[in-house]
Motif scaffolding. Structure first.
Motif, mmCIF file in Angstrom:
data_model
loop_
_atom_site.group_PDB
_atom_site.id
_atom_site.type_symbol
_atom_site.label_atom_id
_atom_site.label_comp_id
_atom_site.label_asym_id
_atom_site.label_seq_id
_atom_site.Cartn_x
_atom_site.Cartn_y
_atom_site.Cartn_z
ATOM 1 N N ARG A 9 0.664 -1.322 0.177
ATOM 2 C CA ARG A 9 -0.086 0.078 0.042
ATOM 3 C C ARG A 9 0.698 1.336 0.028
ATOM 4 O O ARG A 9 0.240 2.255 0.378
ATOM 5 N N VAL A 10 2.076 1.094 -0.645
ATOM 6 C CA VAL A 10 2.845 2.313 -0.652
ATOM 7 C C VAL A 10 2.520 2.929 -1.835
ATOM 8 O O VAL A 10 2.322 2.415 -3.041
ATOM 9 N N ASN A 11 2.551 4.412 -2.105
ATOM 10 C CA ASN A 11 2.249 5.101 -3.597
ATOM 11 C C ASN A 11 3.494 5.143 -4.293
ATOM 12 O O ASN A 11 4.742 5.348 -3.814
ATOM 13 N N VAL A 12 3.725 4.647 -5.405
ATOM 14 C CA VAL A 12 4.767 4.608 -6.208
ATOM 15 C C VAL A 12 4.811 5.509 -7.486
ATOM 16 O O VAL A 12 4.035 5.181 -8.209
ATOM 17 N N VAL A 13 5.879 6.139 -7.614
ATOM 18 C CA VAL A 13 6.119 6.772 -9.045
ATOM 19 C C VAL A 13 7.539 6.143 -9.607
ATOM 20 O O VAL A 13 8.499 6.277 -9.060
ATOM 21 N N ASN A 14 7.239 5.606 -10.715
ATOM 22 C CA ASN A 14 8.297 4.701 -11.351
ATOM 23 C C ASN A 14 9.004 5.715 -12.455
ATOM 24 O O ASN A 14 8.038 5.929 -13.318
ATOM 25 N N VAL B 1 0.856 -4.286 -12.250
ATOM 26 C CA VAL B 1 0.256 -3.383 -11.201
ATOM 27 C C VAL B 1 0.180 -1.942 -11.970
ATOM 28 O O VAL B 1 -0.171 -0.935 -11.327
ATOM 29 N N ALA B 2 0.259 -1.901 -13.257
ATOM 30 C CA ALA B 2 0.268 -0.719 -13.927
ATOM 31 C C ALA B 2 -1.069 0.047 -13.895
ATOM 32 O O ALA B 2 -1.276 1.143 -13.718
ATOM 33 N N ARG B 3 -2.226 -0.685 -13.453
ATOM 34 C CA ARG B 3 -3.504 0.038 -13.241
ATOM 35 C C ARG B 3 -3.621 0.214 -11.905
ATOM 36 O O ARG B 3 -4.935 0.858 -11.579
ATOM 37 N N SER B 4 -2.830 -0.154 -11.057
ATOM 38 C CA SER B 4 -3.231 0.147 -9.606
ATOM 39 C C SER B 4 -3.303 1.698 -9.417
ATOM 40 O O SER B 4 -2.489 2.488 -9.893
ATOM 41 N N PRO B 5 -4.306 2.290 -8.728
ATOM 42 C CA PRO B 5 -4.532 3.765 -8.453
ATOM 43 C C PRO B 5 -3.044 4.131 -7.659
ATOM 44 O O PRO B 5 -2.902 5.473 -7.536
ATOM 45 N N ARG B 6 -2.274 3.292 -6.964
ATOM 46 C CA ARG B 6 -1.007 3.690 -6.312
ATOM 47 C C ARG B 6 0.315 3.888 -7.300
ATOM 48 O O ARG B 6 1.121 4.067 -6.716
#
Ligand SMILES: NC(=O)c1ccc[n+]([C@@H]2O[C@H](COP(=O)([O-])OP(=O)(O)OC[C@H]3O[C@@H](n4cnc5c(N)ncnc54)[C@H](O)[C@@H]3O)[C@@H](O)[C@H]2O)c1
Length: 340
Positions: A24-29, A45-50
């Protein structure tokens, strides 16, 4: 919590991104998508809101600044990573691994982030003929990859010593598992064995590497980012030392492929004979433990992954002009007559 992960479409980065999202960590890749970066590695995970993807270069101040908006911490994995390519053309290594790290450190300093985790490598110690290198052992990188990584590793430390930036450095050992670009020893061997093609093994094949599973490496990086003491370096070992030739033979047995595919080739220039690190510190201080302590078991699972995921690797190697060009440049003149 929001974290900027660089190089998240690469091999280890993709395992880290998945782990962070699951926690549940928000990630900017932030990833430039070089030949080694593959969006398919994080497709699940590409569609995750996070999750947010930013295509960009860590050497580009504007891209870094955009991606780092409101982040609590930065984990830098983006790098040129293949020793052989660094010997063929070192420039990209100096640029991305050193200059790129500088750009990220400057951004981290401006934003006063809560942590900056620099992913370094056990290769900075150079060949360790006896025993195991500790974090305070001498560093003797021997190729442009490991030298550039050490430059970044110590530059990051200098931002702690000089500016008080909360920098932690990890030095992980040779990593294996799903999503590894097929130029590295394990996927190269698996794929060529599956295709019935000769498998190049450098020198006498007795160079020793210490194998660490990518999921364990990702977990150790995240542990060090959260709990590591600023200014400290942590070795991460797989505690699975193996001669290259034994590893290659294990893979061939796993695939029921003939040992005659093995071709000893002229050695890599300046090839480090043995890597070995002591990782008591991360185990004692931060309580990290690996979940895959048996390389043979991990390798079996990895072989099964590549067998099942032909759709993943086939476009990267078969009829792929860039890959074939690289392979020819690297191995074309190295094949020797017969095997020792
Ligand atoms: N693979 C190993 O065995 C190992 C062991 C110890 C440490 N490391 C370190 O771990 C990190 C990740 O290694 P890996 O094997 O996953 O690498 P990789 O080559 O699989 O992936 C690197 C990623 O970085 C991206 N990238 C490259 N240059 C960039 C740039 N200028 N800007 C933005 N993105 C860029 C690529 O597109 C790719 O997605 C590296 O820093 C490497 O030095 C790797």
């Amino acid at each position: 919590m929001k974290v900027l992960v660089t190089g998240g479409c690469g091999f280890i980065g993709s395992h880290l991104v998945r782990r962070l999202i699951s926690q549940r960590v928000n990630v900017v890749n932030l990833d430039k998508l070089t030949y080694a970066g593959n969006p398919a590695n994080v497709a699940d995970v590409a569609r995750s809101p996070r999750y947010r993807f930013v295509k960009g270069d860590i050497c580009d101040e504007r891209a870094v600044s955009r991606a780092a908006k409101n982040v609590d911490g930065i984990i830098n994995l983006a790098a040129e990573t293949h020793v052989d390519r660094s010997i063929l053309s070192p420039g990209a290594f100096v640029r991305t691994d050193m200059l790129g790290t500088y750009v990220l450190l400057e951004e981290a300093r401006r934003r006063k982030v809560k942590f900056f985790l620099q992913v370094s490598t056990d290769e900075v110690y150079g060949s360790v003929d006896r025993g195991a290198a500790r974090e305070d052992s001498p560093v003797r990188p021997t190729n442009p990859y490991s030298a550039s990584k050490l430059g970044a590793d110590r530059l990051a430390y200098s931002y702690f010593a000089t500016y008080g930036l909360p920098v932690v450095v990890t030095r992980g050992s040779n990593t294996y598992g799903p999503n590894q670009y097929p130029e590295k020893l394990i996927p190269l061997t698996i794929i060529r064995a599956m295709l019935g093609q000769p498998i190049p093994v450098y020198g006498d094949g007795k160079n020793v590497r210490d194998w660490l599973h990518a999921e364990d490496h990702a977990r150790a990086i995240w542990t060090a980012a959260r709990k590591g003491r600023p200014g400290e370096t942590y070795n991460i070992s797989g505690r699975c030392p193996m001669e290259n030739i034994r590893l290659v033979r294990t893979i061939l047995e796993e695939l029921d492929a003939p040992a005659s595919l093995i071709q000893f080739v002229r050695d890599r220039e300046g090839h480090d004979r043995r890597y070995a690190i002591d990782d008591e510190k991360i185990r004692d201080e931060l309580g990290w433990r690996q979940t895959e302590p048996h390389a043979a078991n991990g390798v079996t699972k990895t072989v099964q992954w590549y067998v099942a995921r032909r759709d993943w690797w086939e476009p990267l190697v078969r009829k792929n002009e860039a890959f074939n060009k690289y392979f020819e440049a690297q191995y074309g003149s190295r094949w020797k007559r017969g095997t020792p």
